[in-house]
Motif scaffolding. Structure first.
Motif, PDB file in Angstrom:
ATOM      1  N   SER A  26       5.270 -10.532   2.933  1.00 18.54           N
ATOM      2  CA  SER A  26       6.021 -10.253   1.719  1.00 18.54           C
ATOM      3  C   SER A  26       5.207  -9.427   0.735  1.00 18.54           C
ATOM      4  O   SER A  26       5.744  -8.748  -0.116  1.00 18.54           O
ATOM      5  N   SER A  27       3.861  -9.476   0.900  1.00 19.16           N
ATOM      6  CA  SER A  27       3.034  -8.746  -0.054  1.00 19.16           C
ATOM      7  C   SER A  27       3.303  -7.255   0.011  1.00 19.16           C
ATOM      8  O   SER A  27       3.190  -6.547  -0.974  1.00 19.16           O
ATOM      9  N   GLY A  50       6.067  -5.715   0.397  1.00 18.12           N
ATOM     10  CA  GLY A  50       7.257  -5.293  -0.305  1.00 18.12           C
ATOM     11  C   GLY A  50       7.088  -5.235  -1.797  1.00 18.12           C
ATOM     12  O   GLY A  50       7.410  -4.241  -2.438  1.00 18.12           O
ATOM     13  N   SER A  51       6.533  -6.239  -2.380  1.00 18.03           N
ATOM     14  CA  SER A  51       6.571  -6.296  -3.828  1.00 18.03           C
ATOM     15  C   SER A  51       5.240  -6.035  -4.512  1.00 18.03           C
ATOM     16  O   SER A  51       5.177  -5.301  -5.478  1.00 18.03           O
ATOM     17  N   ASP A  52       4.168  -6.604  -3.997  1.00 18.81           N
ATOM     18  CA  ASP A  52       2.921  -6.577  -4.753  1.00 18.81           C
ATOM     19  C   ASP A  52       1.948  -5.486  -4.319  1.00 18.81           C
ATOM     20  O   ASP A  52       1.208  -4.958  -5.129  1.00 18.81           O
ATOM     21  N   GLN A 105       4.876   3.463  -6.139  1.00 25.34           N
ATOM     22  CA  GLN A 105       4.166   2.192  -5.934  1.00 25.34           C
ATOM     23  C   GLN A 105       2.870   2.366  -5.143  1.00 25.34           C
ATOM     24  O   GLN A 105       1.880   1.683  -5.421  1.00 25.34           O
ATOM     25  N   GLN A 126      12.220  -0.058   4.264  1.00 24.73           N
ATOM     26  CA  GLN A 126      11.413  -1.268   4.077  1.00 24.73           C
ATOM     27  C   GLN A 126      10.005  -1.052   4.638  1.00 24.73           C
ATOM     28  O   GLN A 126       9.821  -0.316   5.608  1.00 24.73           O
TER      29      GLN A 126
END
Ligand code: XIL
Length: 411
Positions: free
Chosen positions: A58-59, A61-63, A103, A393
């Motif tokens: 999950s890291s 994707g967001s962080d 990002q 993704q």
């Protein structure tokens, strides 16, 4: 290894479109094809999957932010201006690409719109609008720009007026001086670096018989570097090529040129390794040795165009379309690709000292947009060579790059 020149010229001929002059990196100059890593299984299948595989972490994707991990440029090639899939489109593709770029990346390379025919479409005409818009966006986002490329033989990139330009060597020298200096001066202070000359050597180490070589001999290369430095003293100047493998004639010729430039004070700051590589080719030890040879000369090493497709069209044992190719990115394959990305990123930071790291750039934002599908795989099937999937993704490959850039073990 099978020479990759032949297959690529067929592709270029058939599609009558842009080609990297054999930039497939399909192999070096020997006689057998670069084969997939033994750990990469090739499956036969007639089904075609358009799904991509998202990272299980999950890291990603967001962080995670690649650019935050290192203090050298982490770059990506982008479509811009009027191109299909331009990052400036206000549709899903444009919005998603900008989010990914902002990002993760702190450098961009124009995939096309800063090439010769785009910027210099007629002898007295320079076209800046699209490139300037890209540079404005980059400046707003605090993203640097790597210019690509001032001189490149590729047929679609040499403007027609240039192909028909009359005159002797001196006239060509003047004309090329105007070309290089006008462009370098226009972007002076706004680009961090340039690929000054792209792909000047054949696999056998001879100078490519490009239009420039025919008109000017090898002098066109050093003149381009001298003119670029004169017009933009602050930009790092790179010689850029594919298949730069240690021991191969092409790489030896490149190093000979670099040595000669250094002896004669011709300005050059680094060597750009395109790195259109495969899962099992070249070996990490070969990649490290080629980086080391450039480091030994005190020059910067820049990975300029990295992509790693799952299929290898030059591996004639394991690849043939439509009966024997990989049609789905399985979790196991995505994991293998993650390790491969990690090992290449790690090789870069292991071998290249901080002061010589020109940057680490992938050639495209997301899998849908890779040049390989049309120009190396002839539009026949899907591929997954980049860090973000067809659904935008993050893939496990993204975590692989993060691990490699920070020197972690690759698993
Ligand atoms: C490719 C672009 O990605 C394509 O969109 C275009 O049609 C052809 O050129 N080596 C290079 C790049 O130096 O300029 C090439 O880019 C890929 C191979």
């Amino acid at each position: 290894m099978l020479s990759m020149k032949h297959p690529v010229s067929i592709i270029c001929f058939m599609v009558l479109t842009a080609c990297g002059g054999g930039s497939s990196g399909g192999g070096a100059s020997s006689t057998t094809p670069p084969v997939s890593s033994s750990s990469v299984s090739t499956v036969s299948s007639s089904s075609s999957s358009s799904s991509s595989l998202s990272s299980s972490s999950s890291s990603s994707g967001s962080d995670l932010s690649l650019k935050a991990l290192v203090d050298f440029p982490v770059g990506v090639a982008v479509n811009a201006g009027n191109e299909t899939n331009s990052i400036f489109l206000e549709n899903t593709a444009g919005i998603a690409q900008r989010a990914i770029i902002e990002q993760h990346f702190d450098q961009i390379t124009a995939g096309n719109i800063m090439k010769m025919s785009y910027l210099h479409p007629d002898i007295d005409t320079f076209a800046w609008t699209q490139a300037d818009a890209l540079l404005d966006y980059a400046a707003e986002q605090n993203i640097s720009v790597h210019g690509h490329a001032l001189v490149w033989h590729s047929d679609y990139q040499v403007p027609n007026w240039m192909k028909n330009f009359p005159g002797d060597k001196a006239a060509w020298s003047d004309m090329m001086k105007t070309h290089v200096q006008t462009i370098a001066a226009h972007f002076s202070g706004r680009v961090e670096s340039w690929d000054v000359v792209n792909e000047a050597f054949e696999e056998n180490g001879s100078y490519r018989n490009s239009l420039f070589f025919q008109k000017m001999g090898s002098d066109y290369i050093e003149e381009a570097f001298i003119n670029a430095r004169a017009a933009d003293p602050s930009a790092d100047l790179y010689y850029n090529d594919y298949n730069l493998s240690p021991g191969d004639a092409k790489f030896l010729a490149t190093l000979d040129m670099v040595d000669d430039f250094q002896e004669r004070d011709i300005p050059i700051d680094g060597v750009g390794f395109q790195m259109h590589v495969y899962m099992g080719w070249p070996s990490i030890s070969a990649i490290k040795a080629s980086f080391q040879a450039v480091v030994d000369r005190g020059l910067k090493v820049k990975i300029t165009e990295l992509d790693i497709p799952i299929n290898n069209p030059f591996d004639t044992t394991n690849y043939s379309f439509p009966n024997n190719y990989i049609s789905e990115l399985t979790p196991a394959l995505a994991q293998q690709q993650k390790v491969r990305y990690c090992e290449i990123a790690k090789a870069y930071v292991d071998v290249v000292p901080a002061e010589l790291r020109g940057g680490f750039t992938v050639w495209g934002v997301w899998d849908e947009d890779t040049w390989l599908i049309n120009q190396i795989f002839d539009g026949k099937h899907i591929e997954w060579p980049l860090l973000f999937g067809h659904d935008f993704q993050p893939k496990p490959a993204l975590d692989g790059v993060a691990a490699g850039l920070t020197g972690q073990a690759c698993s």
